[in-house]
Design a protein around this motif. Sequence first.
Motif, PDB file in Angstrom:
ATOM      1  N   LYS A  72       6.774   6.257   2.283  1.00  0.00           N
ATOM      2  CA  LYS A  72       7.589   6.211   1.072  1.00  0.00           C
ATOM      3  C   LYS A  72       7.397   4.872   0.358  1.00  0.00           C
ATOM      4  O   LYS A  72       7.329   3.819   0.971  1.00  0.00           O
ATOM      5  CB  LYS A  72       9.062   6.424   1.417  1.00  0.00           C
ATOM      6  CG  LYS A  72       9.354   7.854   1.887  1.00  0.00           C
ATOM      7  CD  LYS A  72      10.834   8.059   2.179  1.00  0.00           C
ATOM      8  CE  LYS A  72      11.090   9.510   2.604  1.00  0.00           C
ATOM      9  NZ  LYS A  72      12.509   9.754   2.914  1.00  0.00           N
ATOM     10  N   GLY A  73       7.279   4.961  -0.949  1.00  0.00           N
ATOM     11  CA  GLY A  73       7.050   3.750  -1.739  1.00  0.00           C
ATOM     12  C   GLY A  73       5.601   3.338  -1.812  1.00  0.00           C
ATOM     13  O   GLY A  73       5.273   2.323  -2.408  1.00  0.00           O
ATOM     14  N   ARG A  74       4.706   4.147  -1.205  1.00  0.00           N
ATOM     15  CA  ARG A  74       3.270   3.815  -1.227  1.00  0.00           C
ATOM     16  C   ARG A  74       2.533   4.837  -2.098  1.00  0.00           C
ATOM     17  O   ARG A  74       1.543   5.418  -1.718  1.00  0.00           O
ATOM     18  CB  ARG A  74       2.691   3.834   0.188  1.00  0.00           C
ATOM     19  CG  ARG A  74       3.331   2.856   1.149  1.00  0.00           C
ATOM     20  CD  ARG A  74       2.693   2.952   2.519  1.00  0.00           C
ATOM     21  NE  ARG A  74       1.282   2.556   2.471  1.00  0.00           N
ATOM     22  CZ  ARG A  74       0.418   2.823   3.444  1.00  0.00           C
ATOM     23  NH1 ARG A  74       0.791   3.526   4.494  1.00  0.00           N
ATOM     24  NH2 ARG A  74      -0.836   2.431   3.336  1.00  0.00           N
ATOM     25  N   GLY A  75       3.046   5.058  -3.303  1.00  0.00           N
ATOM     26  CA  GLY A  75       2.526   6.132  -4.116  1.00  0.00           C
ATOM     27  C   GLY A  75       1.705   5.731  -5.314  1.00  0.00           C
ATOM     28  O   GLY A  75       1.161   6.590  -5.981  1.00  0.00           O
ATOM     29  N   GLY A  76       1.601   4.459  -5.658  1.00  0.00           N
ATOM     30  CA  GLY A  76       0.920   4.071  -6.877  1.00  0.00           C
ATOM     31  C   GLY A  76      -0.474   3.541  -6.642  1.00  0.00           C
ATOM     32  O   GLY A  76      -0.894   3.298  -5.510  1.00  0.00           O
ATOM     33  N   TYR A  77      -1.196   3.352  -7.763  1.00  0.00           N
ATOM     34  CA  TYR A  77      -2.538   2.786  -7.651  1.00  0.00           C
ATOM     35  C   TYR A  77      -2.505   1.328  -7.200  1.00  0.00           C
ATOM     36  O   TYR A  77      -3.497   0.815  -6.683  1.00  0.00           O
ATOM     37  CB  TYR A  77      -3.278   2.916  -8.981  1.00  0.00           C
ATOM     38  CG  TYR A  77      -3.844   4.305  -9.195  1.00  0.00           C
ATOM     39  CD1 TYR A  77      -4.851   4.786  -8.366  1.00  0.00           C
ATOM     40  CD2 TYR A  77      -3.371   5.131 -10.202  1.00  0.00           C
ATOM     41  CE1 TYR A  77      -5.369   6.055  -8.539  1.00  0.00           C
ATOM     42  CE2 TYR A  77      -3.887   6.405 -10.385  1.00  0.00           C
ATOM     43  CZ  TYR A  77      -4.889   6.860  -9.546  1.00  0.00           C
ATOM     44  OH  TYR A  77      -5.398   8.120  -9.723  1.00  0.00           O
ATOM     45  N   ALA A  78      -1.357   0.661  -7.401  1.00  0.00           N
ATOM     46  CA  ALA A  78      -1.237  -0.719  -6.915  1.00  0.00           C
ATOM     47  C   ALA A  78      -1.404  -0.773  -5.403  1.00  0.00           C
ATOM     48  O   ALA A  78      -2.008  -1.698  -4.854  1.00  0.00           O
ATOM     49  CB  ALA A  78       0.108  -1.307  -7.312  1.00  0.00           C
ATOM     50  N   THR A  79      -0.889   0.247  -4.712  1.00  0.00           N
ATOM     51  CA  THR A  79      -1.072   0.334  -3.260  1.00  0.00           C
ATOM     52  C   THR A  79      -2.539   0.454  -2.904  1.00  0.00           C
ATOM     53  O   THR A  79      -3.038  -0.195  -1.978  1.00  0.00           O
ATOM     54  CB  THR A  79      -0.304   1.545  -2.700  1.00  0.00           C
ATOM     55  OG1 THR A  79       1.079   1.408  -3.015  1.00  0.00           O
ATOM     56  CG2 THR A  79      -0.475   1.663  -1.196  1.00  0.00           C
ATOM     57  N   LEU A  80      -3.247   1.284  -3.647  1.00  0.00           N
ATOM     58  CA  LEU A  80      -4.669   1.486  -3.392  1.00  0.00           C
ATOM     59  C   LEU A  80      -5.471   0.210  -3.631  1.00  0.00           C
ATOM     60  O   LEU A  80      -6.354  -0.134  -2.832  1.00  0.00           O
ATOM     61  CB  LEU A  80      -5.190   2.613  -4.294  1.00  0.00           C
ATOM     62  CG  LEU A  80      -6.694   2.872  -4.295  1.00  0.00           C
ATOM     63  CD1 LEU A  80      -7.184   3.202  -2.880  1.00  0.00           C
ATOM     64  CD2 LEU A  80      -7.044   3.993  -5.250  1.00  0.00           C
ATOM     65  N   VAL A  81      -5.171  -0.502  -4.698  1.00  0.00           N
ATOM     66  CA  VAL A  81      -5.903  -1.726  -5.021  1.00  0.00           C
ATOM     67  C   VAL A  81      -5.753  -2.765  -3.912  1.00  0.00           C
ATOM     68  O   VAL A  81      -6.665  -3.555  -3.654  1.00  0.00           O
ATOM     69  CB  VAL A  81      -5.427  -2.294  -6.374  1.00  0.00           C
ATOM     70  CG1 VAL A  81      -6.008  -3.670  -6.630  1.00  0.00           C
ATOM     71  CG2 VAL A  81      -5.825  -1.342  -7.500  1.00  0.00           C
ATOM     72  N   ARG A  82      -4.605  -2.755  -3.244  1.00  0.00           N
ATOM     73  CA  ARG A  82      -4.375  -3.718  -2.153  1.00  0.00           C
ATOM     74  C   ARG A  82      -4.923  -3.238  -0.818  1.00  0.00           C
ATOM     75  O   ARG A  82      -4.924  -3.995   0.157  1.00  0.00           O
ATOM     76  CB  ARG A  82      -2.867  -3.986  -2.016  1.00  0.00           C
ATOM     77  CG  ARG A  82      -2.247  -4.731  -3.192  1.00  0.00           C
ATOM     78  CD  ARG A  82      -0.851  -5.213  -2.856  1.00  0.00           C
ATOM     79  NE  ARG A  82       0.052  -4.099  -2.600  1.00  0.00           N
ATOM     80  CZ  ARG A  82       0.822  -3.515  -3.520  1.00  0.00           C
ATOM     81  NH1 ARG A  82       0.790  -3.956  -4.780  1.00  0.00           N
ATOM     82  NH2 ARG A  82       1.625  -2.516  -3.212  1.00  0.00           N
ATOM     83  N   ASP A  83      -5.368  -1.990  -0.770  1.00  0.00           N
ATOM     84  CA  ASP A  83      -5.859  -1.405   0.485  1.00  0.00           C
ATOM     85  C   ASP A  83      -7.353  -1.709   0.634  1.00  0.00           C
ATOM     86  O   ASP A  83      -8.219  -0.902   0.301  1.00  0.00           O
ATOM     87  CB  ASP A  83      -5.612   0.103   0.473  1.00  0.00           C
ATOM     88  CG  ASP A  83      -5.788   0.733   1.853  1.00  0.00           C
ATOM     89  OD1 ASP A  83      -6.487   0.130   2.700  1.00  0.00           O
ATOM     90  OD2 ASP A  83      -5.237   1.822   2.077  1.00  0.00           O
ATOM     91  N   ARG A  84      -7.650  -2.890   1.149  1.00  0.00           N
ATOM     92  CA  ARG A  84      -9.048  -3.329   1.229  1.00  0.00           C
ATOM     93  C   ARG A  84      -9.918  -2.449   2.112  1.00  0.00           C
ATOM     94  O   ARG A  84     -11.080  -2.184   1.778  1.00  0.00           O
ATOM     95  CB  ARG A  84      -9.100  -4.793   1.688  1.00  0.00           C
ATOM     96  CG  ARG A  84      -8.532  -5.756   0.649  1.00  0.00           C
ATOM     97  CD  ARG A  84      -8.695  -7.188   1.083  1.00  0.00           C
ATOM     98  NE  ARG A  84      -8.176  -8.116   0.070  1.00  0.00           N
ATOM     99  CZ  ARG A  84      -8.171  -9.437   0.195  1.00  0.00           C
ATOM    100  NH1 ARG A  84      -8.687  -9.986   1.302  1.00  0.00           N
ATOM    101  NH2 ARG A  84      -7.687 -10.199  -0.770  1.00  0.00           N
ATOM    102  N   PRO A  85      -9.426  -1.980   3.266  1.00  0.00           N
ATOM    103  CA  PRO A  85     -10.277  -1.086   4.068  1.00  0.00           C
ATOM    104  C   PRO A  85     -10.681   0.176   3.310  1.00  0.00           C
ATOM    105  O   PRO A  85     -11.828   0.611   3.401  1.00  0.00           O
ATOM    106  CB  PRO A  85      -9.392  -0.762   5.279  1.00  0.00           C
ATOM    107  CG  PRO A  85      -8.497  -1.950   5.413  1.00  0.00           C
ATOM    108  CD  PRO A  85      -8.201  -2.365   3.997  1.00  0.00           C
ATOM    109  N   PHE A  86      -9.747   0.750   2.544  1.00  0.00           N
ATOM    110  CA  PHE A  86     -10.092   1.963   1.816  1.00  0.00           C
ATOM    111  C   PHE A  86     -11.067   1.655   0.685  1.00  0.00           C
ATOM    112  O   PHE A  86     -11.992   2.445   0.430  1.00  0.00           O
ATOM    113  CB  PHE A  86      -8.839   2.638   1.252  1.00  0.00           C
ATOM    114  CG  PHE A  86      -9.075   4.069   0.849  1.00  0.00           C
ATOM    115  CD1 PHE A  86      -8.960   5.094   1.769  1.00  0.00           C
ATOM    116  CD2 PHE A  86      -9.449   4.387  -0.455  1.00  0.00           C
ATOM    117  CE1 PHE A  86      -9.203   6.410   1.405  1.00  0.00           C
ATOM    118  CE2 PHE A  86      -9.690   5.695  -0.833  1.00  0.00           C
ATOM    119  CZ  PHE A  86      -9.571   6.719   0.106  1.00  0.00           C
TER     120      PHE A  86
END
Length: 425
Positions: free
Chosen positions: A205-219
Amino acid sequence: MGTNRAGRSRGGAILVAALTVDSVGNGLFLPLSLVYFLRLTDVPLALLGVLLSAATVLTLPVPLWAGALADRVGALPVVVAAQLLQAAGYLAYAWVRSPVGVFAAAALVAVGVRFFWSAVFTAVADYADGSPGGWTRDTWYAISNGARTAGLAVGGLTTGVVVADGRAGTYRAVAYVAAACFALAAVLIAACVRIPPAAVRPADKGRGGYATLVRDRPFLALIGLNTVFALSSMMLGLALPTVMLTDLRGPAWLTSGILAGNAFLVALLSAPVGTRLPRHRRTRTIALAAALWTAWGIAMAALGPGRLGVVAALLVTATLLFTVAELVHAPASAALAAAAAPVAARGRYLAAFQYSFVIASMVAPAFFGTLYEVDTAAPWLALALLNAVGVAGILRLERVLPPNSLREPTPADRPSAVGASAAAD
């Protein structure tokens, strides 16, 4: 791991059938491309190239929108809408005559294609999570890949036969049939396929935006590595006709036979391979594919003109390496991306993952053409080197990806499984 869902998915067999019909529609236009508009319009070739390229460039932001829509309304409605867009575009193909009309029709198709590819992997993952049987995401992705490959082959071969007479009416008939294929696929999915809503875990929950993806370096690293693998997967179809004509100096039928054989094996073996993939770590499976593509690149670099029988035997052997790599990479990479994504942002993550294929498709012609001008072995050696680096990269990435994304529980590990025989509903 599979996501808990309120209820079960329904219509798995229909979903696979619809994806096959969809691919038949794509395959019908695979051999035509520019030729269709050259035959039916007075638009010059140079302008046609610009218009079709511009239509493709227009789609670059689409994955961002598609991912957000898939998370908001579900991936399945996005897939259906994408198919209807393509149906409308191909219907317009039969009527356009002017440059503006060509661009509009091509843009409709291109946007539909991009929306489809940006949402279909999420739809398959969502279906797998609610599947009543024991098939994993890896298996569903493998079966879907085989179905799409079969559809493309059937469509391409059909067009190759029916347009041999060159009549304008036959070309228009192909456009109508392609439109009907996409419309039928959309109706089948909308009417018969059901996916229950996901139960989002508290940690997601709360991990739904593109901001989360941008910070996800492994992905993000996974997207970067998959760009290399996507480039490799495109190179056989892109480069082989040129290599056969200018370097190997073999007959055109050998190119057709190699490409058809590759498609046949992928369609035939995707299901049995897909049922065995869950036994292994996805990262190790992808590393195997990269190692095979490395060997394939070296083998292609070593090929040269010679006796037809020898050239054909060596080319078939090299292509088998490519085919096995394609068989194991496609489902494992998609399943890894789906499992590494937070459930609340899966649509966005998998849409962003598609940029690896978008970038590869943009780079591939220049990559091959530029290096081939330097030396006929250069693109293959460069591709082999990139894949060798990819082997090391994916194994290193294994250490930082979410542990539960590396391998999905097999049917034996799932107490709720009711048997793989029911997986297709």
